[in-house]
Write a protein that holds these residues in place. Structure first.
Motif, PDB file in Angstrom:
ATOM      1  N   MET A  74     116.877  46.346 -41.649  1.00 34.24           N
ATOM      2  CA  MET A  74     115.431  46.086 -41.034  1.00 34.24           C
ATOM      3  C   MET A  74     115.246  46.580 -40.449  1.00 34.24           C
ATOM      4  N   SER A  75     115.855  46.566 -39.284  1.00 37.58           N
ATOM      5  CA  SER A  75     115.366  47.410 -37.599  1.00 37.58           C
ATOM      6  C   SER A  75     115.109  48.781 -37.756  1.00 37.58           C
ATOM      7  N   MET A  76     116.107  49.966 -38.601  1.00 37.31           N
ATOM      8  CA  MET A  76     115.697  51.222 -38.623  1.00 37.31           C
ATOM      9  C   MET A  76     114.507  51.832 -39.606  1.00 37.31           C
ATOM     10  N   ALA A  77     114.301  50.477 -41.095  1.00 39.00           N
ATOM     11  CA  ALA A  77     113.745  50.867 -41.497  1.00 39.00           C
ATOM     12  C   ALA A  77     111.954  50.656 -40.305  1.00 39.00           C
ATOM     13  N   THR A  78     112.284  49.743 -39.421  1.00 38.91           N
ATOM     14  CA  THR A  78     111.115  49.389 -39.178  1.00 38.91           C
ATOM     15  C   THR A  78     110.650  50.729 -38.096  1.00 38.91           C
ATOM     16  N   ALA A  79     111.970  51.347 -37.428  1.00 38.72           N
ATOM     17  CA  ALA A  79     112.334  52.112 -36.887  1.00 38.72           C
ATOM     18  C   ALA A  79     111.177  53.922 -37.300  1.00 38.72           C
ATOM     19  N   PHE A  80     111.455  53.218 -39.039  1.00 37.02           N
ATOM     20  CA  PHE A  80     111.009  54.740 -39.805  1.00 37.02           C
ATOM     21  C   PHE A  80     109.732  54.262 -39.868  1.00 37.02           C
ATOM     22  N   SER A  81     109.059  53.691 -40.903  1.00 36.81           N
ATOM     23  CA  SER A  81     107.786  53.518 -40.608  1.00 36.81           C
ATOM     24  C   SER A  81     106.951  53.274 -39.180  1.00 36.81           C
ATOM     25  N   ALA A  82     107.115  53.074 -38.153  1.00 39.42           N
ATOM     26  CA  ALA A  82     106.782  53.534 -36.972  1.00 39.42           C
ATOM     27  C   ALA A  82     106.977  55.269 -36.592  1.00 39.42           C
ATOM     28  N   GLY A  83     107.320  56.366 -37.463  1.00 40.31           N
ATOM     29  CA  GLY A  83     107.914  57.402 -37.275  1.00 40.31           C
ATOM     30  C   GLY A  83     109.004  57.999 -37.186  1.00 40.31           C
ATOM     31  N   ASP A  84     109.791  57.171 -36.429  1.00 41.36           N
ATOM     32  CA  ASP A  84     110.600  57.092 -35.812  1.00 41.36           C
ATOM     33  C   ASP A  84     111.973  57.345 -36.553  1.00 41.36           C
ATOM     34  N   LEU A  85     112.119  58.355 -37.146  1.00 40.93           N
ATOM     35  CA  LEU A  85     113.324  58.575 -37.961  1.00 40.93           C
ATOM     36  C   LEU A  85     114.609  58.875 -37.050  1.00 40.93           C
ATOM     37  N   VAL A  86     115.012  59.613 -36.350  1.00 36.77           N
ATOM     38  CA  VAL A  86     115.979  59.905 -35.018  1.00 36.77           C
ATOM     39  C   VAL A  86     116.266  58.711 -34.097  1.00 36.77           C
ATOM     40  N   GLY A  87     115.185  58.127 -34.202  1.00 33.01           N
ATOM     41  CA  GLY A  87     115.629  56.879 -33.038  1.00 33.01           C
ATOM     42  C   GLY A  87     116.003  55.666 -34.302  1.00 33.01           C
ATOM     43  N   GLY A  88     115.654  55.384 -35.778  1.00 37.12           N
ATOM     44  CA  GLY A  88     116.343  54.597 -36.449  1.00 37.12           C
ATOM     45  C   GLY A  88     118.056  54.798 -36.470  1.00 37.12           C
ATOM     46  N   LEU A  89     117.846  56.144 -36.938  1.00 33.65           N
ATOM     47  CA  LEU A  89     119.479  56.066 -37.233  1.00 33.65           C
ATOM     48  C   LEU A  89     120.032  55.831 -35.985  1.00 33.65           C
ATOM     49  N   LEU A  90     119.795  56.484 -34.795  1.00 28.27           N
ATOM     50  CA  LEU A  90     120.845  56.338 -33.689  1.00 28.27           C
ATOM     51  C   LEU A  90     121.381  55.165 -34.042  1.00 28.27           C
ATOM     52  N   TYR A  91     119.749  54.080 -33.792  1.00 29.04           N
ATOM     53  CA  TYR A  91     119.749  53.024 -33.912  1.00 29.04           C
ATOM     54  C   TYR A  91     121.049  52.461 -34.133  1.00 29.04           C
ATOM     55  N   ARG A 149     111.155  56.726 -48.925  1.00 29.97           N
ATOM     56  CA  ARG A 149     111.329  55.409 -48.226  1.00 29.97           C
ATOM     57  C   ARG A 149     111.790  54.217 -48.023  1.00 29.97           C
ATOM     58  N   ALA A 150     113.011  55.031 -48.298  1.00 32.20           N
ATOM     59  CA  ALA A 150     114.202  53.924 -48.622  1.00 32.20           C
ATOM     60  C   ALA A 150     116.021  53.395 -47.002  1.00 32.20           C
ATOM     61  N   MET A 182     107.884  62.138 -44.683  1.00 26.87           N
ATOM     62  CA  MET A 182     109.274  62.222 -44.113  1.00 26.87           C
ATOM     63  C   MET A 182     109.545  64.027 -43.715  1.00 26.87           C
ATOM     64  N   ARG A 183     109.770  64.086 -42.301  1.00 22.18           N
ATOM     65  CA  ARG A 183     110.199  65.412 -41.855  1.00 22.18           C
ATOM     66  C   ARG A 183     111.454  65.362 -41.960  1.00 22.18           C
ATOM     67  N   THR A 184     112.243  66.523 -41.674  1.00 25.91           N
ATOM     68  CA  THR A 184     113.721  66.645 -41.407  1.00 25.91           C
ATOM     69  C   THR A 184     113.873  67.019 -39.864  1.00 25.91           C
ATOM     70  N   LEU A 185     115.736  67.033 -40.091  1.00 25.94           N
ATOM     71  CA  LEU A 185     115.902  66.692 -38.066  1.00 25.94           C
ATOM     72  C   LEU A 185     115.952  68.810 -38.019  1.00 25.94           C
ATOM     73  N   THR A 186     115.453  68.236 -36.717  1.00 26.99           N
ATOM     74  CA  THR A 186     115.800  69.311 -35.963  1.00 26.99           C
ATOM     75  C   THR A 186     117.261  70.027 -35.515  1.00 26.99           C
ATOM     76  N   ALA A 187     117.729  70.544 -35.204  1.00 28.18           N
ATOM     77  CA  ALA A 187     118.952  71.639 -34.496  1.00 28.18           C
ATOM     78  C   ALA A 187     119.483  70.622 -33.492  1.00 28.18           C
ATOM     79  N   ALA A 188     118.784  70.056 -32.632  1.00 30.11           N
ATOM     80  CA  ALA A 188     119.556  69.517 -31.593  1.00 30.11           C
ATOM     81  C   ALA A 188     119.467  67.642 -32.088  1.00 30.11           C
ATOM     82  N   GLN A 189     118.475  67.268 -32.989  1.00 36.57           N
ATOM     83  CA  GLN A 189     118.846  66.071 -33.852  1.00 36.57           C
ATOM     84  C   GLN A 189     119.914  65.962 -34.495  1.00 36.57           C
ATOM     85  N   ALA A 190     119.764  66.629 -35.380  1.00 35.23           N
ATOM     86  CA  ALA A 190     121.292  66.423 -35.655  1.00 35.23           C
ATOM     87  C   ALA A 190     122.040  66.447 -35.669  1.00 35.23           C
ATOM     88  N   ASP A 191     122.588  67.519 -34.059  1.00 35.23           N
ATOM     89  CA  ASP A 191     123.510  67.117 -33.643  1.00 35.23           C
ATOM     90  C   ASP A 191     123.634  66.047 -33.056  1.00 35.23           C
TER      91      ASP A 191
END
Length: 120
Positions: free
Chosen positions: A90-107, A66-67, A1-10
């Protein structure tokens, strides 16, 4: 999994601040590999918040493993049940598994703040 960009971290930092304003709880996030067992590491992160720990929610995301773990303090636990934390995770993990780290975190941050506010 990748890390966050500066904008995503903000965006994530702003979500954490908004969750704190909305709920009155202290929110903290750790992204990275734990040292030792995941749960034990997350609990140590939570304990490191000292006097803020009772009102705190720590979200620890192990990018490589991945946990994730959600740890709540005594006062926070009165407003966030284990079941609601599990569902959010569980919802966050679903987003993470789809490759959406930021979306999962924000959710996840938003959902936990919403649930804590509803039980205020």
């Amino acid at each position: 999994m990748r890390t966050l960009t500066a904008a995503q971290a903000d965006d994530v930092r702003e979500a954490l601040r908004a969750a704190e304003r909305r709920s009155g709880l202290r929110f903290a996030l750790f992204l990275g590999s734990p040292v030792g067992g995941r749960r034990h590491f997350a609990e140590r992160l939570h304990a490191a918040l000292d006097e803020e720990a009772d009102d705190a929610v720590v979200i620890m995301v192990d990018l490589g493993g991945r946990a994730l773990e959600i740890v709540t303090g005594e006062q926070a636990r009165r407003r966030l049940s284990d079941a609601s934390c599990r569902l959010t995770a569980m919802s966050m993990a679903t987003a993470f598994s789809a490759g959406d780290l930021v979306g999962g975190l924000l959710y996840g941050i938003g959902a936990l703040a919403e649930q804590a506010t509803a039980r205020r």
